[in-house]
Motif scaffolding. Structure first.
Motif, PDB file in Angstrom:
ATOM      1  N   SER A 282      26.301 -39.643  25.224  1.00  0.00           N
ATOM      2  CA  SER A 282      25.744 -40.971  25.500  1.00  0.00           C
ATOM      3  C   SER A 282      24.231 -40.999  25.306  1.00  0.00           C
ATOM      4  CB  SER A 282      26.105 -41.412  26.922  1.00  0.00           C
ATOM      5  OG  SER A 282      25.401 -40.668  27.902  1.00  0.00           O
ATOM      6  N   ILE A 283      23.530 -39.958  25.758  1.00  0.00           N
ATOM      7  CA  ILE A 283      22.073 -39.992  25.610  1.00  0.00           C
ATOM      8  C   ILE A 283      21.659 -39.760  24.156  1.00  0.00           C
ATOM      9  CG2 ILE A 283      21.607 -39.388  28.006  1.00  0.00           C
ATOM     10  CD1 ILE A 283      21.073 -36.542  27.182  1.00  0.00           C
ATOM     11  N   TRP A 284      22.482 -39.030  23.399  1.00  0.00           N
ATOM     12  CA  TRP A 284      22.172 -38.876  21.974  1.00  0.00           C
ATOM     13  C   TRP A 284      22.449 -40.172  21.210  1.00  0.00           C
ATOM     14  CZ3 TRP A 284      18.982 -35.693  19.995  1.00  0.00           C
ATOM     15  CH2 TRP A 284      18.808 -34.413  20.529  1.00  0.00           C
ATOM     16  N   ILE A 285      23.489 -40.892  21.602  1.00  0.00           N
ATOM     17  CA  ILE A 285      23.744 -42.206  20.997  1.00  0.00           C
ATOM     18  C   ILE A 285      22.564 -43.129  21.260  1.00  0.00           C
ATOM     19  CG2 ILE A 285      25.160 -44.299  21.180  1.00  0.00           C
ATOM     20  CD1 ILE A 285      27.575 -42.469  21.662  1.00  0.00           C
ATOM     21  N   CYS A 286      22.072 -43.099  22.487  1.00  0.00           N
ATOM     22  CA  CYS A 286      20.896 -43.893  22.838  1.00  0.00           C
ATOM     23  C   CYS A 286      19.712 -43.524  21.951  1.00  0.00           C
ATOM     24  CB  CYS A 286      20.548 -43.673  24.310  1.00  0.00           C
ATOM     25  SG  CYS A 286      19.000 -44.444  24.828  1.00  0.00           S
ATOM     26  N   CYS A 287      19.510 -42.242  21.743  1.00  0.00           N
ATOM     27  CA  CYS A 287      18.394 -41.764  20.925  1.00  0.00           C
ATOM     28  C   CYS A 287      18.514 -42.242  19.485  1.00  0.00           C
ATOM     29  CB  CYS A 287      18.348 -40.236  20.972  1.00  0.00           C
ATOM     30  SG  CYS A 287      17.081 -39.492  19.920  1.00  0.00           S
ATOM     31  N   PHE A 288      19.696 -42.065  18.890  1.00  0.00           N
ATOM     32  CA  PHE A 288      19.882 -42.408  17.481  1.00  0.00           C
ATOM     33  C   PHE A 288      19.849 -43.919  17.243  1.00  0.00           C
ATOM     34  CE2 PHE A 288      22.293 -38.198  17.225  1.00  0.00           C
ATOM     35  CZ  PHE A 288      21.171 -37.535  16.754  1.00  0.00           C
ATOM     36  N   CYS A 289      20.068 -44.695  18.288  1.00  0.00           N
ATOM     37  CA  CYS A 289      19.942 -46.150  18.166  1.00  0.00           C
ATOM     38  C   CYS A 289      18.506 -46.611  18.430  1.00  0.00           C
ATOM     39  CB  CYS A 289      20.884 -46.855  19.144  1.00  0.00           C
ATOM     40  SG  CYS A 289      22.638 -46.692  18.764  1.00  0.00           S
TER      41      CYS A 289
END
Length: 336
Positions: A282-289
């Motif tokens: 979830s935090i990597w998805i946040c980062c890549f967005c």
């Protein structure tokens, strides 16, 4: 100030606010315990939490202030965003596993167990004070957009926006917050792309003209306005007297480590995931967005700069020169 809102615009805005306000009571009936209210029974998937955290990081500061900064200056203030991947990596290895193991619903709960209620109270009050300052800034920037487009009082926007957000947050708990932010992420993307499309449609040559003109004027440089000459100049790598590249990187990594180790807005979400693996995703998805979106809004500001250079406008020029109290934050709503 003259209103640029049609009846249809008002209807859409009213429906949007009503939908947001109704989310709180909808989820309130499902909150049967503290665990459900604060962490949603720790059942959220990574994709949902990631987009919710992304929407949290993309506030009116991004939508209004980033284009304003790129319009008036260059890309120096984008540098802290590039430190987010490093901050996420450290958080995924250190902070996230720690809070997941502790089974806490907040960082403050851990502080009370480790150091006592006094420390918890101090940390909670400090966090609340910081959030009041942050939310005040966000609502103020939103009110500028609202006033520019509708001619209505900015105070009305602040009051209505605060009441709607407060209603669904307090009543609905974490589930209302996450699903609302999930929807807002797509609303944000749609609006952003529509704005850029509109800007480029008014520029002969489109995106290639934007890039060539911006390069010629130094708008992509990592620099800032010289306070004396008022001209764009590259920022030094190291300086103790002015904004420097290294300083911006250090501010970035410090800010992100603070964000992912102590900010309740973030911690509450990644402890709400189904398991540690989903939380990390979830935090990597946040980062890549988030990082591309921040860069996108900077580019939007640059595109508006090129648009008004090709189509001179008195108010837009006043923003560049700072004349008559014109604020850079008003450039996007003014264009819209």
């Amino acid at each position: 100030m003259e209103s640029h809102f049609s009846t249809l615009d008002w209807v859409i805005l009213a429906v949007y606010f009503l939908v947001l306000a109704s989310i709180g009571p909808l989820f309130a009936r499902r909150n049967k315990s503290t665990e459900t209210y604060f962490v949603g029974n720790r059942s959220f998937p990574a994709w949902l939490l990631g987009l919710a955290m992304f929407a949290t990081s993309i506030s009116s500061i991004t939508v209004v202030a980033y284009p304003a900064d790129a319009y008036k200056t260059a890309y120096l203030r984008l540098l802290p965003a590039f430190m987010l991947p490093l901050g996420i990596y450290i958080a995924s290895k250190v902070f996230l596993p720690f809070f997941r193991r502790s089974r806490c619903t907040s960082a403050f709960e851990y502080l009370e167990g480790r150091f006592g209620p006094g420390v918890r109270m101090y940390a909670a009050c400090s966090f609340l004070f910081g959030q009041i300052m942050r939310i005040s800034t966000i609502l103020y920037l939103v009110s500028l957009v609202f006033q520019q487009m509708t001619g209505a009082s900015p105070y009305a926007c602040i009051v209505v926006g605060g009441l709607v957000i407060g209603t669904y947050t307090v009543l609905g708990g974490i589930k209302a917050i996450v699903w609302t932010q999930f929807v807002q992420a797509f609303v944000l993307w749609f609006g952003a792309f529509l704005c850029l499309k509109t800007v480029l449609a008014g520029i002969d040559g489109g995106i290639s003209t934007v890039i060539s003109t911006a390069l010629a004027d130094g708008k992509f440089m990592m620099g800032d306005l010289n306070p004396v000459s008022g001209k764009l100049e590259p920022a030094p790598w190291v300086s103790f007297q002015e904004k420097a590249i290294l300083m911006m990187f250090l501010c970035g990594i410090t800010g992100w480590l603070t964000e992912y180790s102590s900010n309740q807005n973030v911690i509450q979400k990644y402890v709400s995931a189904k398991n540690p693996k989903e939380a990390t995703r979830s935090i990597w998805i946040c980062c890549f967005c988030s990082v591309p979106t921040w860069a996108f809004f900077m580019f939007l500001g640059t595109s508006i700069y090129v648009y008004f250079k090709l189509h001179p406008d008195e108010y837009a020029n006043a923003i560049l020169s700072g004349a008559a109290g014109a604020k850079a934050e008003s450039i996007l709503p003014y264009f819209v």
